[in-house]
Design a protein around this motif. Structure first.
Motif, PDB file in Angstrom:
ATOM      1  N   PHE A  43       0.822  -1.203   0.000  1.00 38.74           N
ATOM      2  CA  PHE A  43       0.000   0.000   0.000  1.00 38.74           C
ATOM      3  C   PHE A  43       0.870   1.274   0.000  1.00 38.74           C
ATOM      4  CE2 PHE A  43      -1.800   2.905   3.236  1.00 38.74           C
ATOM      5  CZ  PHE A  43      -2.853   3.394   2.513  1.00 38.74           C
ATOM      6  N   TYR A  44       1.839   1.328   0.896  1.00 39.78           N
ATOM      7  CA  TYR A  44       2.688   2.521   0.987  1.00 39.78           C
ATOM      8  C   TYR A  44       3.921   2.126   1.775  1.00 39.78           C
ATOM      9  CZ  TYR A  44       4.090   7.216   2.525  1.00 39.78           C
ATOM     10  OH  TYR A  44       4.776   8.365   2.790  1.00 39.78           O
ATOM     11  N   LEU A  46       6.421   3.894   3.026  1.00 33.53           N
ATOM     12  CA  LEU A  46       6.959   4.883   3.972  1.00 33.53           C
ATOM     13  C   LEU A  46       8.295   5.491   3.529  1.00 33.53           C
ATOM     14  CD1 LEU A  46       6.159   3.220   7.433  1.00 33.53           C
ATOM     15  CD2 LEU A  46       4.962   5.130   6.391  1.00 33.53           C
TER      16      LEU A  46
ATOM     17  N   SER B 214      -6.760   9.859  -2.021  1.00 35.00           N
ATOM     18  CA  SER B 214      -5.806   8.760  -1.852  1.00 35.00           C
ATOM     19  C   SER B 214      -4.457   9.273  -1.345  1.00 35.00           C
ATOM     20  CB  SER B 214      -5.658   7.979  -3.155  1.00 35.00           C
ATOM     21  OG  SER B 214      -4.981   8.738  -4.112  1.00 35.00           O
ATOM     22  N   ILE B 215      -4.071  10.490  -1.771  1.00 35.43           N
ATOM     23  CA  ILE B 215      -2.810  11.053  -1.248  1.00 35.43           C
ATOM     24  C   ILE B 215      -2.948  11.288   0.258  1.00 35.43           C
ATOM     25  CG2 ILE B 215      -1.252  13.036  -1.317  1.00 35.43           C
ATOM     26  CD1 ILE B 215      -2.095  13.313  -4.327  1.00 35.43           C
ATOM     27  N   ALA B 217      -4.908   9.749   2.317  1.00 35.86           N
ATOM     28  CA  ALA B 217      -4.938   8.451   3.024  1.00 35.86           C
ATOM     29  C   ALA B 217      -3.515   7.937   3.241  1.00 35.86           C
ATOM     30  CB  ALA B 217      -5.771   7.443   2.240  1.00 35.86           C
ATOM     31  N   LYS B 218      -2.679   8.037   2.194  1.00 41.29           N
ATOM     32  CA  LYS B 218      -1.303   7.548   2.348  1.00 41.29           C
ATOM     33  C   LYS B 218      -0.505   8.437   3.294  1.00 41.29           C
ATOM     34  CE  LYS B 218      -0.833   4.658  -1.626  1.00 41.29           C
ATOM     35  NZ  LYS B 218      -0.070   4.244  -2.800  1.00 41.29           N
ATOM     36  N   TRP B 219      -0.766   9.729   3.225  1.00 43.80           N
ATOM     37  CA  TRP B 219      -0.072  10.652   4.118  1.00 43.80           C
ATOM     38  C   TRP B 219      -0.437  10.328   5.575  1.00 43.80           C
ATOM     39  CZ3 TRP B 219      -0.872  14.471   7.739  1.00 43.80           C
ATOM     40  CH2 TRP B 219       0.225  15.309   7.985  1.00 43.80           C
ATOM     41  N   TYR B 221      -1.258   7.503   6.730  1.00 42.05           N
ATOM     42  CA  TYR B 221      -0.616   6.232   7.090  1.00 42.05           C
ATOM     43  C   TYR B 221       0.728   6.518   7.763  1.00 42.05           C
ATOM     44  CZ  TYR B 221       1.008   1.413   6.298  1.00 42.05           C
ATOM     45  OH  TYR B 221       1.449   0.129   6.439  1.00 42.05           O
ATOM     46  N   ALA B 222       1.431   7.515   7.246  1.00 44.86           N
ATOM     47  CA  ALA B 222       2.734   7.862   7.803  1.00 44.86           C
ATOM     48  C   ALA B 222       2.624   8.857   8.955  1.00 44.86           C
ATOM     49  CB  ALA B 222       3.627   8.433   6.703  1.00 44.86           C
ATOM     50  N   HIS B 223       1.614   9.733   8.906  1.00 39.97           N
ATOM     51  CA  HIS B 223       1.468  10.780   9.933  1.00 39.97           C
ATOM     52  C   HIS B 223       0.075  10.724  10.541  1.00 39.97           C
ATOM     53  CE1 HIS B 223       4.116  12.237   6.633  1.00 39.97           C
ATOM     54  NE2 HIS B 223       4.915  12.554   7.626  1.00 39.97           N
ATOM     55  N   ALA B 237      -6.032   4.509   7.899  1.00 40.17           N
ATOM     56  CA  ALA B 237      -5.640   5.092   6.608  1.00 40.17           C
ATOM     57  C   ALA B 237      -5.916   4.117   5.469  1.00 40.17           C
ATOM     58  CB  ALA B 237      -4.158   5.471   6.639  1.00 40.17           C
ATOM     59  N   TYR B 241      -8.364   4.554   2.245  1.00 40.84           N
ATOM     60  CA  TYR B 241      -7.889   4.399   0.871  1.00 40.84           C
ATOM     61  C   TYR B 241      -8.782   3.430   0.096  1.00 40.84           C
ATOM     62  CZ  TYR B 241      -4.369   3.626  -2.808  1.00 40.84           C
ATOM     63  OH  TYR B 241      -3.697   3.535  -3.990  1.00 40.84           O
TER      64      TYR B 241
END
Lengths: 154, 276
Positions: A43-44, A46, B214-215, B217-219, B221-223, B237, B241
């Protein structure tokens, strides 16, 4: 009267196939095979930079959009005439090859959105990925060439 | 409704009485608004009973949409959302994406125009044609307000604040439902829209919106937002997505379905069957 309409429908057939092919390569092949089934890339990861993340978001949005667009164009051709299925399939294969090539070169190598797989020597994967993409593209273009409509004499 | 347990992340015990009252008022207001929506629709159906039959799926979608909004705002999902980001995201998908889509498919404006007496219906359509409505329902504005609200919610202190103040909570959720509705209507609306944007513009805005969603959601995921644990933030997140995608695909299909029926060649009936 018949000529221009035919050209328009033929162009639409090719566009529909290429859109659908690129779309399934972007959304369905990538999502179901590489994300969900093999779980090679995630998915991502990092590690992706913000620029690549943004680019990926647009790729992603386009993927679903052109898949559906291609199918609705196909439905539109179908209600107007007989669909030349071989030609359409050639366009689909061209689309898949085109997108895989774009993905393999631009997003994996240039933008670095993500790699095909992690913790392995990438060279073999890249060669197989890009090589198969070029092969598909060639097959698709050849099919399109062989099914091209005969010139209607004016 | 015993709704707010586990709501303070620090777990400092019972809430002050007036704060409890605030949350209780919120629940009651939500329930009343949703019931009014359901009752209003049924009354309008009754008022327009002499006219041509109303497609049953519209009635079904409208009430299912209200049920989705209720599921996002009250009950177990809403309760869990106070301590779990993943549950919050589920509620958010129900309230901000699924409910608006279903409510738009309920075609409430068309129904209102049928049900109202002629003078009132004319007044309503005058309001719909007004410049203010034109600006608010323009796809560019609607998408910006919708996506911008999400970015604000998750990247500022609004998210923790929303869980400590019933008023902020109500405003945020009202905003999510309303902007979700206006955006969906501006893209795939089935109601008459005197300012309907071109297919090209609607397509571009839908793509931009899906990309932004979607951006984000991914952001996230990290923050993860303030006060959200890493694991919870990641699963929330991912839900945003993939859940967002599922609704977005329906939006794309409906957008093209509108194009498909609008560009029907002459000589084809509504089902697209070639008449001979």
């Amino acid at each position: 009267m018949k000529g221009p309409t035919h050209t328009r429908l033929d162009r639409r057939t090719v566009i529909s196939g290429v859109l659908f092919g690129s779309g399934i390569a972007a959304s369905i092949i990538d999502l179901f095979i590489f994300h969900l089934a093999l779980q090679w890339h995630h998915f991502y990861d990092l590690l992706t930079t913000e620029v690549a993340l943004t680019a990926d978001g647009f790729f992603h949005a386009f993927g679903w959009f052109i898949t559906v667009w291609g199918l609705f164009l196909l439905a539109d051709i179908r209600r107007r005439t007989e669909v030349p299925w071989t030609r359409w399939s050639g366009a689909v294969i061209t689309g898949v090859g085109f997108f895989q090539l774009l993905d393999g070169v631009v997003s994996h190598k240039i933008l670095g959105i993500h790699q095909i797989r992690y913790g392995v020597d990438l060279l073999l994967y890249d060669v197989v990925w890009i090589g198969s993409a070029v092969l598909l593209l060639l097959i698709g273009v050849l099919m399109l060439h062989r099914t091209r409509p005969a010139r209607v004499p004016a | 409704m015993d709704h707010r347990e586990g709501h303070h992340h620090t777990g400092e015990g019972a809430l002050p009485a007036e704060e409890m009252l605030g949350w209780a008022v919120f629940d009651v207001v939500v329930l009343l608004v949703l019931l009014a929506g359901a009752l209003g629709y049924v009354l309008a159906l009754w008022a327009a009973r002499e006219r041509s039959p109303w497609a049953r799926h519209r009635t079904f979608f409208w009430h299912l949409g209200l049920a989705c909004a209720a599921a996002g705002l009250l009950g177990p999902v809403a309760t869990a959302a106070h301590s779990s980001f993943t549950a919050h995201m589920l509620g958010h998908l129900l309230l901000g994406m699924l409910a608006p889509l279903l409510l738009v498919l309920g075609a409430p404006v068309t129904l209102a125009l049928r049900a109202l007496p002629p003078a009132a219906a004319r007044r309503l359509s005058r309001v719909l044609r007004s410049p203010v409505v034109r600006v608010l329902t323009h796809p560019v504005i609607a998408a910006a307000v919708n996506a911008g609200g999400l970015w604000l919610l998750y990247t500022t202190e609004l998210y923790p604040l929303m869980h400590s103040s019933a008023v902020v909570h109500a405003l945020v959720h009202g905003h999510i439902l309303l902007t979700g509705y206006i955006f969906t209507a501006s893209i795939i609306g089935v109601d008459p829209d005197p300012h309907r944007a071109s297919m090209k513009l609607r397509s571009v805005m839908l793509i931009l919106f899906i990309a932004a969603h979607s951006i984000l959601a991914k952001w996230l995921y990290a923050h993860p937002p303030q006060g959200v644990e890493v694991g919870d933030g990641q699963s929330g997140a991912q839900l945003m997505y993939y859940g967002g995608d599922a609704v977005d695909i329906v939006l794309i299909v409906l957008l093209f379905a509108g194009w498909y029926s609008a560009t029907r060649p002459r000589g084809l009936d509504a089902a697209g069957v070639r008449g001979r």
